[in-house]
Each structure stands twice: as structure tokens, then as C-alpha cells.
Write a protein that holds these residues in place. Structure first.
Motif, mmCIF file in Angstrom:
data_model
loop_
_atom_site.group_PDB
_atom_site.id
_atom_site.type_symbol
_atom_site.label_atom_id
_atom_site.label_comp_id
_atom_site.label_asym_id
_atom_site.label_seq_id
_atom_site.Cartn_x
_atom_site.Cartn_y
_atom_site.Cartn_z
ATOM 1 N N MET A 81 -1.770 25.364 -9.992
ATOM 2 C CA MET A 81 -1.586 24.226 -9.235
ATOM 3 C C MET A 81 -0.442 24.652 -8.372
ATOM 4 O O MET A 81 -1.156 24.265 -6.902
ATOM 5 C CB MET A 81 -1.825 23.596 -9.996
ATOM 6 N N HIS A 82 0.673 24.508 -8.367
ATOM 7 C CA HIS A 82 2.103 24.080 -7.943
ATOM 8 C C HIS A 82 1.590 25.236 -6.410
ATOM 9 O O HIS A 82 1.748 24.511 -5.476
ATOM 10 C CB HIS A 82 3.348 24.946 -8.762
ATOM 11 N N SER A 90 -0.750 24.502 -3.461
ATOM 12 C CA SER A 90 0.107 23.346 -2.996
ATOM 13 C C SER A 90 1.255 23.392 -2.072
ATOM 14 O O SER A 90 1.676 22.549 -0.700
ATOM 15 C CB SER A 90 0.297 22.301 -3.656
ATOM 16 N N LYS A 147 -10.541 20.995 -9.438
ATOM 17 C CA LYS A 147 -9.479 19.639 -9.802
ATOM 18 C C LYS A 147 -8.816 19.476 -8.346
ATOM 19 O O LYS A 147 -7.842 18.900 -7.892
ATOM 20 C CB LYS A 147 -9.936 19.471 -10.676
ATOM 21 N N ALA A 148 -7.715 21.587 -8.685
ATOM 22 C CA ALA A 148 -6.536 21.554 -8.027
ATOM 23 C C ALA A 148 -6.677 20.806 -5.967
ATOM 24 O O ALA A 148 -6.283 19.947 -5.658
ATOM 25 C CB ALA A 148 -6.022 23.380 -7.856
ATOM 26 N N ASP A 172 -7.377 16.782 -6.392
ATOM 27 C CA ASP A 172 -5.836 16.252 -6.551
ATOM 28 C C ASP A 172 -4.715 16.868 -5.270
ATOM 29 O O ASP A 172 -4.221 15.715 -5.129
ATOM 30 C CB ASP A 172 -4.810 17.189 -7.657
ATOM 31 N N GLN A 173 -4.629 17.915 -4.341
ATOM 32 C CA GLN A 173 -3.628 18.243 -3.602
ATOM 33 C C GLN A 173 -4.819 18.117 -2.108
ATOM 34 O O GLN A 173 -3.427 18.067 -0.960
ATOM 35 C CB GLN A 173 -2.799 19.755 -3.804
ATOM 36 N N ASN A 200 -1.630 14.793 -10.530
ATOM 37 C CA ASN A 200 -1.344 15.608 -11.555
ATOM 38 C C ASN A 200 -0.089 15.406 -11.928
ATOM 39 O O ASN A 200 1.359 15.749 -12.203
ATOM 40 C CB ASN A 200 -0.865 17.164 -11.297
#
Ligand code: SF4
Ligand code: SF4
Length: 203
Positions: free
Chosen positions: A1-2, A5, A33-34, A37-38, A198
């Protein structure tokens, strides 16, 4: 995920051939979801998923994720897929400042812990008026039931934490698209700072 972003990414290529179909499906939800969220706004090309996986991406796109997502099977050639991603990147202009995902501030939180130290929370104040109860319908291990118009566990908190909740993310993703957006899952990822939705729990 990181890495998703980080700035300066024009497109995202996700390959997953050789992975069991159930895991493919989970990683497809993780990707969605990523993006939620981002507030990610880059085209995605995913290769190697099964038909269900591909359908979930189409559904996500149709239901309102901003950037295009296309999924192809293992039989599509690498050259074709690379060309497709390049075309998507060149033909898509992301929003300059995509609005961040609204913070989750439940009025009536119902929460349970998950096996990796995460938390699933449903805001019963919001759930009560949710017509679809999509979370209950979609929960893969079927650990949720509707009681008094709100979703609750039909197993104990301990059982949920021991792996009864598989962290499949289905309840949150489907809630986002089909429900009242009263469900949110926070999964701490070791070594990562709090990124977007997150939240990392310190307790
Ligand atoms: S789908 Fe979302 S809003 Fe609806 S009952 Fe489930 S968690 Fe609540
Ligand atoms: S994360 Fe998956 S297993 Fe856990 S409650 Fe939600 S839908 Fe059910």
C-alpha cells in the motif's frame, strides 16, 4: 500500500499469476481498499486474476473508483498488457487534488479485533438505516448476522480475533459501494507510519 501512495506514479501494474484463486480475490479487494484509503487516482492494470477477480475490478470501476482499472487473464500476452497500461496512462488525467477519504468518526461504534491486530468497526447509528446490509451478505466466512437492524458477530469476540474474521475486507469494500459507508477496517502494518485511512494502533 505504501508504495502505491508515493508521488510520481503514473500507473500501477499488478501481476499475480500462479496464486490460488481465493487469494487473488482477496488481493483484488485489498487493491480496492488501498485506492479508497489513499484516494489514489492512477490507472491500474491487473494480470493473472480469475474471472471473479476481474469482475470485481469492473464492479469497483462501475461503482465509482476514479481511475480506470482493467484486468486481464493469464492468456493475454505481456506485450498486449504493457501496451494497454501505456494507453491508459496516456489517456487518463488524474484529478489535481483528489479529496482525501473522509475520516471515520462513528457515532455508535461496534468493534472487534482481528487476527493480525486490526480492528473492524461498524457504526451502528449508520447501519440502522442501511437497506442493503451488504457487509452481512458478503462476509466470506459468514460470521455476521443482522440483529435489531444492525450487523453483529454471530461468533464470540475471541473467535473473531483468533481468525474467525479472515480480514477479507469484503464487508468494508461492499459497504463502500452498496451500503451506507458505516464500516471501516484498520489494519496495522508493521514499520509503516499512519497512512491515510490505515490507522496504526499503538495499544
Ligand atoms: S453495509 Fe455498511 S452501513 Fe450497511 S450495515 Fe453493513 S457496515 Fe453498516
Ligand atoms: S473482514 Fe471479511 S471476514 Fe471479517 S467481518 Fe469483514 S467480511 Fe467478514
Amino acid at each position: 500500500m505504501h508504495h502505491l501512495s508515493q508521488r510520481g506514479i503514473d500507473g500501477y501494474y499488478a501481476g499475480g499469476s500462479g496464486v490460488a484463486s481465493r487469494e487473488q480475490f482477496h488481493s483484488a479487494r485489498g487493491l480496492v481498499k488501498a485506492f479508497m484509503d489513499q484516494s489514489l487516482d492512477v490507472p491500474v492494470l491487473r494480470v493473472g486474476g480469475n474471472a471473479e477477480d476481474q469482475a470485481s475490478h469492473s464492479a469497483a470501476r462501475e461503482r465509482g473508483l476514479p481511475a480506470p482499472i482493467e484486468a486481464y487473464g493469464r492468456d493475454d500476452s505481456p506485450d498486449f498488457c504493457v501496451d494497454r497500461l501505456q494507453t491508459l496512462v496516456e489517456s487518463y488525467t488524474p484529478a489535481e487534488n483528489p479529496p482525501p477519504r473522509p475520516p471515520f468518526a462513528p457515532q455508535e461504534p461496534y468493534s472487534f479485533a482481528t487476527v493480525t491486530g486490526g480492528t473492524v468497526t461498524y457504526d451502528h447509528a449508520v447501519c440502522r438505516t442501511c437497506a442493503s446490509k451488504a457487509c452481512v451478505q458478503t462476509c466470506v466466512p459468514q460470521i455476521l448476522s443482522v440483529v435489531n437492524d444492525v450487523p453483529v458477530l454471530n461468533i464470540s469476540l475471541e473467535q473473531a480475533k483468533k481468525g474467525g474474521c479472515t480480514e477479507c475486507l469484503a464487508c468494508e469494500v461492499e459497504c463502500h459501494f452498496l451500503g451506507n459507508r458505516g464500516g471501516r477496517i484498520f489494519l496495522p502494518i508493521s514499520g509503516l507510519p499512519d497512512v491515510g485511512g490505515n490507522h496504526v494502533h499503538s495499544d
